[in-house]
Scaffold this motif. Structure first.
Motif, PDB file in Angstrom:
ATOM      1  N   LEU A 284       0.808  -1.211   0.000  1.00  0.00           N
ATOM      2  CA  LEU A 284       0.000   0.000   0.000  1.00  0.00           C
ATOM      3  C   LEU A 284       0.842   1.263   0.000  1.00  0.00           C
ATOM      4  O   LEU A 284       0.435   2.285  -0.562  1.00  0.00           O
ATOM      5  N   GLY A 285       2.008   1.226   0.649  1.00  0.00           N
ATOM      6  CA  GLY A 285       2.793   2.450   0.711  1.00  0.00           C
ATOM      7  C   GLY A 285       4.044   2.301   1.543  1.00  0.00           C
ATOM      8  O   GLY A 285       4.457   1.198   1.912  1.00  0.00           O
ATOM      9  N   HIS A 286       4.637   3.443   1.879  1.00  0.00           N
ATOM     10  CA  HIS A 286       5.939   3.467   2.553  1.00  0.00           C
ATOM     11  C   HIS A 286       6.142   4.842   3.168  1.00  0.00           C
ATOM     12  O   HIS A 286       5.425   5.798   2.865  1.00  0.00           O
ATOM     13  N   GLY A 287       7.156   4.938   4.002  1.00  0.00           N
ATOM     14  CA  GLY A 287       7.538   6.222   4.554  1.00  0.00           C
ATOM     15  C   GLY A 287       8.307   7.053   3.542  1.00  0.00           C
ATOM     16  O   GLY A 287       8.878   6.535   2.579  1.00  0.00           O
ATOM     17  N   VAL A 288       8.325   8.370   3.770  1.00  0.00           N
ATOM     18  CA  VAL A 288       9.040   9.311   2.899  1.00  0.00           C
ATOM     19  C   VAL A 288       9.763  10.316   3.781  1.00  0.00           C
ATOM     20  O   VAL A 288       9.217  10.768   4.793  1.00  0.00           O
ATOM     21  N   GLY A 289      10.966  10.677   3.401  1.00  0.00           N
ATOM     22  CA  GLY A 289      11.725  11.677   4.148  1.00  0.00           C
ATOM     23  C   GLY A 289      12.995  12.034   3.406  1.00  0.00           C
ATOM     24  O   GLY A 289      12.955  12.459   2.251  1.00  0.00           O
ATOM     25  N   LEU A 290      14.131  11.849   4.043  1.00  0.00           N
ATOM     26  CA  LEU A 290      15.414  12.052   3.373  1.00  0.00           C
ATOM     27  C   LEU A 290      15.613  11.038   2.262  1.00  0.00           C
ATOM     28  O   LEU A 290      16.385  11.266   1.327  1.00  0.00           O
ATOM     29  N   VAL A 291      14.951   9.905   2.364  1.00  0.00           N
ATOM     30  CA  VAL A 291      14.922   8.882   1.320  1.00  0.00           C
ATOM     31  C   VAL A 291      13.476   8.746   0.879  1.00  0.00           C
ATOM     32  O   VAL A 291      12.562   8.806   1.709  1.00  0.00           O
ATOM     33  N   VAL A 292      13.267   8.557  -0.415  1.00  0.00           N
ATOM     34  CA  VAL A 292      11.890   8.537  -0.902  1.00  0.00           C
ATOM     35  C   VAL A 292      11.168   7.244  -0.541  1.00  0.00           C
ATOM     36  O   VAL A 292       9.935   7.215  -0.473  1.00  0.00           O
ATOM     37  N   HIS A 293      11.908   6.166  -0.295  1.00  0.00           N
ATOM     38  CA  HIS A 293      11.322   4.927   0.190  1.00  0.00           C
ATOM     39  C   HIS A 293      12.022   4.557   1.496  1.00  0.00           C
ATOM     40  O   HIS A 293      13.158   4.087   1.493  1.00  0.00           O
ATOM     41  N   GLU A 294      11.361   4.796   2.607  1.00  0.00           N
ATOM     42  CA  GLU A 294      11.909   4.434   3.907  1.00  0.00           C
ATOM     43  C   GLU A 294      10.780   3.905   4.788  1.00  0.00           C
ATOM     44  O   GLU A 294       9.620   3.816   4.354  1.00  0.00           O
ATOM     45  N   ASN A 295      11.114   3.517   5.984  1.00  0.00           N
ATOM     46  CA  ASN A 295      10.094   2.995   6.895  1.00  0.00           C
ATOM     47  C   ASN A 295       9.186   4.121   7.375  1.00  0.00           C
ATOM     48  O   ASN A 295       9.574   5.285   7.365  1.00  0.00           O
ATOM     49  N   PRO A 296       7.939   3.780   7.784  1.00  0.00           N
ATOM     50  CA  PRO A 296       7.381   2.446   7.967  1.00  0.00           C
ATOM     51  C   PRO A 296       6.987   1.798   6.642  1.00  0.00           C
ATOM     52  O   PRO A 296       6.826   2.479   5.627  1.00  0.00           O
ATOM     53  N   ARG A 297       6.792   0.484   6.689  1.00  0.00           N
ATOM     54  CA  ARG A 297       6.411  -0.281   5.509  1.00  0.00           C
ATOM     55  C   ARG A 297       4.929  -0.622   5.608  1.00  0.00           C
ATOM     56  O   ARG A 297       4.503  -1.324   6.521  1.00  0.00           O
ATOM     57  N   LEU A 298       4.143  -0.107   4.682  1.00  0.00           N
ATOM     58  CA  LEU A 298       2.707  -0.347   4.674  1.00  0.00           C
ATOM     59  C   LEU A 298       2.425  -1.508   3.723  1.00  0.00           C
ATOM     60  O   LEU A 298       2.240  -1.311   2.515  1.00  0.00           O
ATOM     61  N   ALA A 299       2.440  -2.703   4.275  1.00  0.00           N
ATOM     62  CA  ALA A 299       2.317  -3.900   3.446  1.00  0.00           C
ATOM     63  C   ALA A 299       1.511  -4.948   4.183  1.00  0.00           C
ATOM     64  O   ALA A 299       1.328  -4.875   5.404  1.00  0.00           O
TER      65      ALA A 299
END
Length: 350
Positions: A284-299
């Motif tokens: 479903l999704g993922h965290g975003v911040g300094l990296v565009v794909h980071e935790n949390p993991r929405l799966a």
């Protein structure tokens, strides 16, 4: 610096005394250095040191946050200078980032005990500060503006590549860069979840999936819109409407304390009701911040727990081979009372 004290506390909880930071996002997070690929950070019980080379003598001093000491030295000299500061200490190393060659160099230069760590700094990065939220919000506002400027050119006769180039150019002209390779997938290519823009010409009746984000001052945004060119088929409209319903239901369900896997199920179950369970091929999704794909993991099955200060994506999709696909994605801040949607570009309605 609160984040450094949190690092030291996390180290103590693992029986460690120092941390050698090599992951670029973590280097930037702890030091403020805007060229983190060329920097390393050493956290000891008494100091925080940013090591970089002479190309960044001025930049590193301008960037370094309060309490961070800048050391200008070649990579080899940096290890030699740091050696007395870690002598006899238990030093954490970032197992997911440090290469075997890098570890061997440390072992040759330092009389210390090395212990692999995972997620130590990343766990702190889960919860964005007010300044970080402002940075992500600014990146998303910029992406929304650029998308609005480019949206009129998404029409029959235009190549996917031309749309992608226009988005990238708009970001550049506004002082940002693309957070990742722009996805523009039209018609049957919409069945490719990561369909990088091609020379395919958009046709009347296509659905066009556009997934892009801005990287502005180190922080990222991420958004997807699927737009209609002309009048898509009834089946494509049905799929789009189902994905939109799943996306909006998942956003509305966001609350602190919720397990990410349960949020994934909100969208997944709704798509299953529309006969699209197998067509939703990713999380479903993922965290975003300094990296565009980071935790949390929405799966599916994820036990990550949503908490205030997390910035996440909600991006269900459905992909049908030889027909096309749909993905709709919003960038969302988890708040104390629920959520705030940070992406504001309009969505199609049939």
């Amino acid at each position: 610096m609160e984040k450094i004290e949190q690092v030291r506390s996390a180290l103590a909880g693992r029986g460690l005394q120092a941390l050698w930071v090599t992951d670029p996002a973590n280097v930037r997070y702890l030091s403020g250095f805007t060229h983190p690929d060329d920097g390393r950070v050493l956290v000891t019980p008494a100091e925080v040191l940013l090591y970089t080379d002479s190309r960044y003598t001025v930049q590193a001093k301008e960037d370094a946050e309060e309490g961070v000491q800048v050391v200008i030295a070649s990579p080899l000299s940096a290890l030699e200078q740091a050696a007395p500061k870690v002598a006899g200490l238990k030093v954490g190393i970032e197992a997911a980032n440090l290469t075997v060659a890098g570890l061997e160099r440390l072992q040759s230069a330092w009389q210390a005990q090395f212990h692999p760590t995972e997620g130590l700094v990343e766990e702190l990065r889960l919860y964005k500060t007010d300044a970080e939220i402002s940075g992500i919000r600014a990146a998303q506002d910029l992406a929304d503006r650029v998308f609005g400027e480019v949206r009129p050119m998404i029409k029959a006769g235009v190549r996917e590549l031309d749309v992608a180039i226009a988005l990238e150019q708009g970001l550049r002209q506004a002082g940002a860069t693309s957070a990742f390779d722009v996805i523009v997938a039209s018609g049957v290519r919409g069945a490719l979840p990561h369909g990088a823009a091609s020379d395919k010409v958009i046709e009347d009746g296509d659905l066009v999936t556009v997934d892009f984000g801005a990287n502005l001052n180190g922080y990222n945004s991420d958004m997807t819109r699927t737009v209609a060119v002309g009048e898509p088929s009834a089946e494509l409209q049905r799929i789009y409407t189902a994905v939109l319903a799943a996306e909006e239901a998942a956003v509305a369900a966001i609350r602190p304390g919720m397990q990410a896997g349960d949020l994934d199920a909100v969208a997944r179950d709704l798509l299953a009701e529309h006969g699209l369970a197998e067509a939703f091929a990713h999380s479903l999704g993922h965290g975003v911040g300094l990296v565009v794909h980071e935790n949390p993991r929405l799966a599916r099955g994820s036990e990550d727990v949503l908490q205030p200060g997390m910035v996440i994506t909600i991006e269900p999709g459905a992909y049908i081979e030889d027909l096309g696909g749909v993905r709709i994605e919003d960038l969302v801040l988890v708040t104390e009372s629920g959520y705030e949607v940070l992406s504001h570009s309009p969505k199609e309605r049939f």
